[in-house]
Design a protein around this motif. Sequence first.
Motif, short mmCIF file in Angstrom:
data_model
loop_
_atom_site.label_atom_id
_atom_site.label_comp_id
_atom_site.label_asym_id
_atom_site.label_seq_id
_atom_site.Cartn_x
_atom_site.Cartn_y
_atom_site.Cartn_z
N GLY A 65 0.96 -1.29 -0.06
CA GLY A 65 -0.07 -0.16 0.02
C GLY A 65 0.79 1.30 -0.06
N PHE A 66 2.06 1.09 -0.07
CA PHE A 66 2.87 2.12 0.04
C PHE A 66 2.90 2.92 -1.43
CE2 PHE A 66 4.90 -0.07 3.50
CZ PHE A 66 4.61 0.92 4.46
N THR A 67 2.85 4.24 -1.59
CA THR A 67 2.82 4.94 -2.72
C THR A 67 4.61 4.90 -3.44
OG1 THR A 67 1.44 6.27 -2.30
CG2 THR A 67 2.61 6.95 -3.94
N MET A 68 4.63 4.19 -4.49
CA MET A 68 5.98 4.12 -5.35
C MET A 68 6.25 5.34 -6.10
SD MET A 68 5.71 0.25 -6.59
CE MET A 68 6.80 0.33 -7.92
N ILE A 69 5.22 5.87 -6.72
CA ILE A 69 5.31 7.03 -7.68
C ILE A 69 3.85 7.67 -7.62
CG2 ILE A 69 5.40 7.84 -9.91
CD1 ILE A 69 6.96 5.18 -10.83
N ASP A 70 4.07 8.98 -7.37
CA ASP A 70 2.96 10.08 -7.36
C ASP A 70 3.15 10.87 -8.47
OD1 ASP A 70 0.84 11.40 -6.41
OD2 ASP A 70 1.80 12.53 -4.91
N THR A 71 2.22 10.91 -9.27
CA THR A 71 2.16 11.75 -10.66
C THR A 71 0.92 13.02 -10.64
OG1 THR A 71 0.87 10.62 -12.03
CG2 THR A 71 3.15 10.07 -11.88
N GLY A 72 1.26 14.02 -11.56
CA GLY A 72 0.49 14.86 -11.65
C GLY A 72 0.55 15.57 -12.99
N ASP A 73 -0.18 14.75 -13.84
CA ASP A 73 -0.22 15.41 -15.30
C ASP A 73 -1.11 16.25 -15.96
OD1 ASP A 73 1.98 13.55 -15.39
OD2 ASP A 73 0.98 12.02 -16.43
N GLN A 74 -1.03 17.13 -16.73
CA GLN A 74 -1.77 17.85 -17.27
C GLN A 74 -2.17 17.41 -18.65
OE1 GLN A 74 0.17 21.79 -17.25
NE2 GLN A 74 -0.85 22.46 -15.62
#
Length: 158
Positions: free
Chosen positions: A112-121
């Motif tokens: 449940g750990f976040t490996m990658i957190d993205t924010g794309d437009q």
Amino acid sequence: MVVLALTGFSAGCGHGSRSDSSSSSGSSGRDAHDSGTSTGGSGGGTHRSQPTHSPAPTPSPSSETARPLKDGTAVLISCASPDDPYATVEIRNPNGRDAVFTVKINFKDKRGFTMIDTGDQVSVPAKDTTTYRVAMASTGRLDEIDQCEVNPRATADR
């Protein structure tokens, strides 16, 4: 010879002064200085009038008159895997005009750990839906991905 001396003197002194005949000769409101040529001086005298042919500003839609953009929605279609290293997201634009939305996706492992957190437009046409594929940044860790989470709110960039 006297005439030549006066003509030469007149052309040499034309810089910085203007005779009455040259300032009233233009019928279009522009003088020789405005058109980029120099035929009688630079128009430095106080009798020069401002051009009357300046274009009026054109009204354009402003942020005050335009309605604010509503946020869109984002739905996860598929998560990244070793077979397909992309998460696929569908973004819906509820607005009557094209908009750019920020879509947030988290790639998580089995614990449940976040490996990658993205924010794309993502740009989405008015009243339409766009399918967007997000590449997993580190292909060596694809086998560790257990789930993808997409924020259901696609934030409209204002």
